[in-house]
Design a protein around this motif. Structure first.
Motif, mmCIF file in Angstrom:
data_model
loop_
_atom_site.group_PDB
_atom_site.id
_atom_site.type_symbol
_atom_site.label_atom_id
_atom_site.label_comp_id
_atom_site.label_asym_id
_atom_site.label_seq_id
_atom_site.Cartn_x
_atom_site.Cartn_y
_atom_site.Cartn_z
ATOM 1 N N UNK A 101 52.654 9.580 70.376
ATOM 2 C CA UNK A 101 52.123 8.320 69.895
ATOM 3 C C UNK A 101 50.890 7.895 70.663
ATOM 4 N N UNK A 102 50.142 6.963 70.095
ATOM 5 C CA UNK A 102 48.941 6.429 70.725
ATOM 6 C C UNK A 102 48.879 4.924 70.450
ATOM 7 N N UNK A 103 48.310 4.185 71.399
ATOM 8 C CA UNK A 103 48.169 2.738 71.248
ATOM 9 C C UNK A 103 46.802 2.316 71.784
ATOM 10 N N UNK A 104 46.087 1.495 71.003
ATOM 11 C CA UNK A 104 44.722 1.110 71.365
ATOM 12 C C UNK A 104 44.578 -0.394 71.250
ATOM 13 N N UNK A 105 44.178 -1.037 72.341
ATOM 14 C CA UNK A 105 43.901 -2.472 72.356
ATOM 15 C C UNK A 105 42.408 -2.713 72.172
ATOM 16 N N UNK A 106 42.079 -3.672 71.322
ATOM 17 C CA UNK A 106 40.685 -3.913 70.948
ATOM 18 C C UNK A 106 40.288 -5.329 71.347
ATOM 19 N N UNK A 107 39.409 -5.434 72.312
ATOM 20 C CA UNK A 107 38.784 -6.714 72.704
ATOM 21 C C UNK A 107 39.801 -7.792 73.068
ATOM 22 N N UNK A 111 42.984 0.542 80.630
ATOM 23 C CA UNK A 111 43.636 -0.719 80.264
ATOM 24 C C UNK A 111 43.761 -0.948 78.761
ATOM 25 N N UNK A 112 42.979 -0.217 77.956
ATOM 26 C CA UNK A 112 43.027 -0.439 76.503
ATOM 27 C C UNK A 112 43.600 0.742 75.711
ATOM 28 N N UNK A 113 43.792 1.890 76.348
ATOM 29 C CA UNK A 113 44.245 3.084 75.625
ATOM 30 C C UNK A 113 45.459 3.698 76.316
ATOM 31 N N UNK A 114 46.531 3.902 75.526
ATOM 32 C CA UNK A 114 47.764 4.490 76.045
ATOM 33 C C UNK A 114 48.252 5.581 75.097
ATOM 34 N N UNK A 115 48.928 6.556 75.659
ATOM 35 C CA UNK A 115 49.517 7.633 74.872
ATOM 36 C C UNK A 115 50.976 7.789 75.291
ATOM 37 N N UNK A 116 51.742 8.461 74.453
ATOM 38 C CA UNK A 116 53.146 8.672 74.770
ATOM 39 C C UNK A 116 53.672 9.929 74.122
ATOM 40 N N UNK A 117 54.737 10.466 74.692
ATOM 41 C CA UNK A 117 55.393 11.650 74.141
ATOM 42 C C UNK A 117 56.881 11.552 74.430
ATOM 43 N N UNK A 118 57.676 12.119 73.544
ATOM 44 C CA UNK A 118 59.127 12.109 73.714
ATOM 45 C C UNK A 118 59.707 13.399 73.159
ATOM 46 N N UNK A 154 48.426 -5.248 64.988
ATOM 47 C CA UNK A 154 48.603 -6.698 65.061
ATOM 48 C C UNK A 154 47.328 -7.318 65.601
ATOM 49 N N UNK A 155 47.129 -8.582 65.277
ATOM 50 C CA UNK A 155 45.919 -9.279 65.713
ATOM 51 C C UNK A 155 46.249 -10.735 66.000
ATOM 52 N N UNK A 156 45.527 -11.312 66.946
ATOM 53 C CA UNK A 156 45.698 -12.726 67.277
ATOM 54 C C UNK A 156 44.825 -13.566 66.345
ATOM 55 N N UNK A 157 45.448 -14.278 65.432
ATOM 56 C CA UNK A 157 44.717 -15.192 64.567
ATOM 57 C C UNK A 157 44.213 -16.381 65.371
ATOM 58 N N UNK A 158 45.021 -16.820 66.310
ATOM 59 C CA UNK A 158 44.647 -17.873 67.250
ATOM 60 C C UNK A 158 45.372 -17.595 68.557
ATOM 61 N N UNK A 159 45.239 -18.468 69.515
ATOM 62 C CA UNK A 159 45.901 -18.260 70.793
ATOM 63 C C UNK A 159 47.419 -18.254 70.661
ATOM 64 N N UNK A 173 42.221 -8.871 71.485
ATOM 65 C CA UNK A 173 42.674 -9.663 70.337
ATOM 66 C C UNK A 173 43.447 -8.855 69.305
ATOM 67 N N UNK A 174 43.385 -7.545 69.371
ATOM 68 C CA UNK A 174 44.046 -6.715 68.367
ATOM 69 C C UNK A 174 44.644 -5.478 69.035
ATOM 70 N N UNK A 175 45.630 -4.904 68.379
ATOM 71 C CA UNK A 175 46.271 -3.682 68.867
ATOM 72 C C UNK A 175 46.590 -2.798 67.669
ATOM 73 N N UNK A 176 46.277 -1.515 67.782
ATOM 74 C CA UNK A 176 46.598 -0.511 66.778
ATOM 75 C C UNK A 176 47.493 0.545 67.400
ATOM 76 N N UNK A 177 48.428 1.064 66.624
ATOM 77 C CA UNK A 177 49.320 2.105 67.117
ATOM 78 C C UNK A 177 49.650 3.099 66.022
ATOM 79 N N UNK A 178 49.981 4.328 66.423
ATOM 80 C CA UNK A 178 50.378 5.364 65.470
ATOM 81 C C UNK A 178 51.274 6.370 66.179
ATOM 82 N N UNK A 179 52.123 7.030 65.407
ATOM 83 C CA UNK A 179 53.006 8.045 65.983
ATOM 84 C C UNK A 179 53.361 9.089 64.939
#
Length: 388
Positions: free
Chosen positions: A214-220, A164-171, A260-265, A222-228
């Motif tokens: 590419x890779x995408x990681x959701x943290x707690x 649920x928190x880690x995804x990968x991709x290829x094209x 990106x990160x959620x500063x508030x709701x 509240x935050x998401x990191x991605x790279x490709x």
């Protein structure tokens, strides 16, 4: 719903041929970057990696992970420019289609997509007039040099949720496109009617393989990191009209990262950066490695029932890749704003509409003849429709 979605895809593919917006900065090398971004990413700094929530930008193949509805997405981008050089000014308008994309979830974890997006823009035109003596007549000679076309990217991608928190991709796909150069001369004031206008045309077709991961990681939550990483083979240009000679350019390479990160709701912040090595060119044109950096804020507090209307502000700074050896390097600075419409679940909506408006300024290409500058209004409209 899927019948309407399929009809929209066919319609947009059929009309995706109008000439793109012209810019004098497109005259250098293989043109200026035209990232395959949707309206949301364009308004939030123009990176398109690591954004919390749905978007259809093609920077990273991992960004489609988690989509559960089949659908189609298209982006329309009108551009208006106003250029100034050595006290003279002129302007142009045009429209391009940065993204056409079909999204097809295979199961809860695997999402396939087929996308066609912009990459490098080479459309421009220059018109000059001069007075010349031909025989015993003083004739006004008008020369128009025009370039039409650019290079796009065709990608077949897959995004997979490992957890649920880690995804990968290829094209995998192709850099493809064509460019046509036209040189036309016409004459005014010819009293003998013997000077007919004439035109010369050259046409090249571009082709190179590309691959992206590419890779995408959701943290707690509240935050998401991605790279490709996206790499292409040597870009070949085959002459297909006139006396156009075959050419071969270097292999492009791109690294992108963002978060990106959620500063508030209701408030989210994002930032990202893209490093690019463009295809190298020969002759008097210098190609350089470039950086594009941007970020923005998104407020999601405006809602009505199942509809939400996110409001966005962003900024972006970008280096342009090509200039003549005798010129200074060019760059672009842009400020953006936008609004969106989401119907249904924000993570898996039934319909998405995004508007982005950018005010950009390009500078550089300065030489002994003067300093070129250009102002742009860039409007990005994207529409995504989904079925079950």
């Amino acid at each position: 719903m899927m019948m309407r979605t399929a009809a929209l895809a066919v319609l947009l593919t059929a009309v995706a041929q109008p000439a793109s917006g012209q810019s004098l900065y497109n005259t250098r090398g293989l043109g200026t970057p035209a990232p395959a971004l949707d309206g949301r990413a364009a308004a939030l700094g123009g990176i398109g990696v690591g954004l919390i929530g749905f978007h259809t930008s093609m920077t990273s193949p991992a960004e489609m992970a988690g989509v559960t509805r089949r659908g189609v997405s298209a982006v329309l981008q009108p551009v208006t420019t106003s250029a100034e050089l050595d006290g003279a000014s002129d302007g142009t308008t045009g429209t391009r289609f940065p993204v056409l994309r079909i999204i097809y979830p295979i199961n809860d974890r695997l999402v396939m997509s087929l996308g066609y997006g912009s990459w490098l823009e080479q459309s421009w035109a220059v018109r000059t007039e001069s007075e010349q003596m031909i025989g015993d007549q003083n004739v006004t000679v008008t020369d128009v040099l025009q370039s039409i076309g650019g290079i796009a990217q065709l990608r077949l991608g897959a995004a997979y949720q490992i957890s649920p928190t880690l995804s990968v991709g290829a094209a995998a796909g192709l850099y493809t496109g064509n460019i046509e150069r036209r040189a036309r001369r016409s004459f005014a004031g010819d009293t003998t009617a013997q000077l007919a206008p004439f035109e010369n045309r050259l046409r090249w077709t571009y082709l190179a393989p590309l691959g992206s991961v590419g890779v995408r990681w959701d943290i707690a939550g509240r935050a998401r990191l991605g790279a490709s990483v996206t790499a292409g083979g040597s870009l070949d240009a085959s002459g297909s009209d006139g006396n156009a000679q075959e050419r071969s350019y270097g292999a492009p390479l791109e690294f992108a990262g963002g978060g990106s990160t959620r500063i508030s709701q209701l408030l989210t912040a994002n930032a990202g950066i893209v490093w690019t090595r463009p295809p190298s060119t020969d002759g008097p044109v210098t190609s350089r490695e470039t950086i594009r950096a941007g970020g923005g804020l998104e407020y999601q507090g405006v809602a009505s029932g199942a509809r939400t209307y996110p409001i966005r502000l962003g900024a972006r700074w970008e280096q342009l890749p090509y200039h003549l050896d005798s010129e200074s390097a060019a760059e672009e600075l842009a400020l953006g704003a936008g609004i969106g419409f989401r119907l249904g679940d924000p993570a898996n909506p039934a319909a998405v509409v995004d508007f982005g408006l950018e005010r950009a300024r390009r500078t550089g290409l300065g030489s002994t003849s003067g300093e070129l500058s250009e102002g742009l209004w860039r409007f990005t409209f994207s529409l995504s429709l989904f079925g079950n």
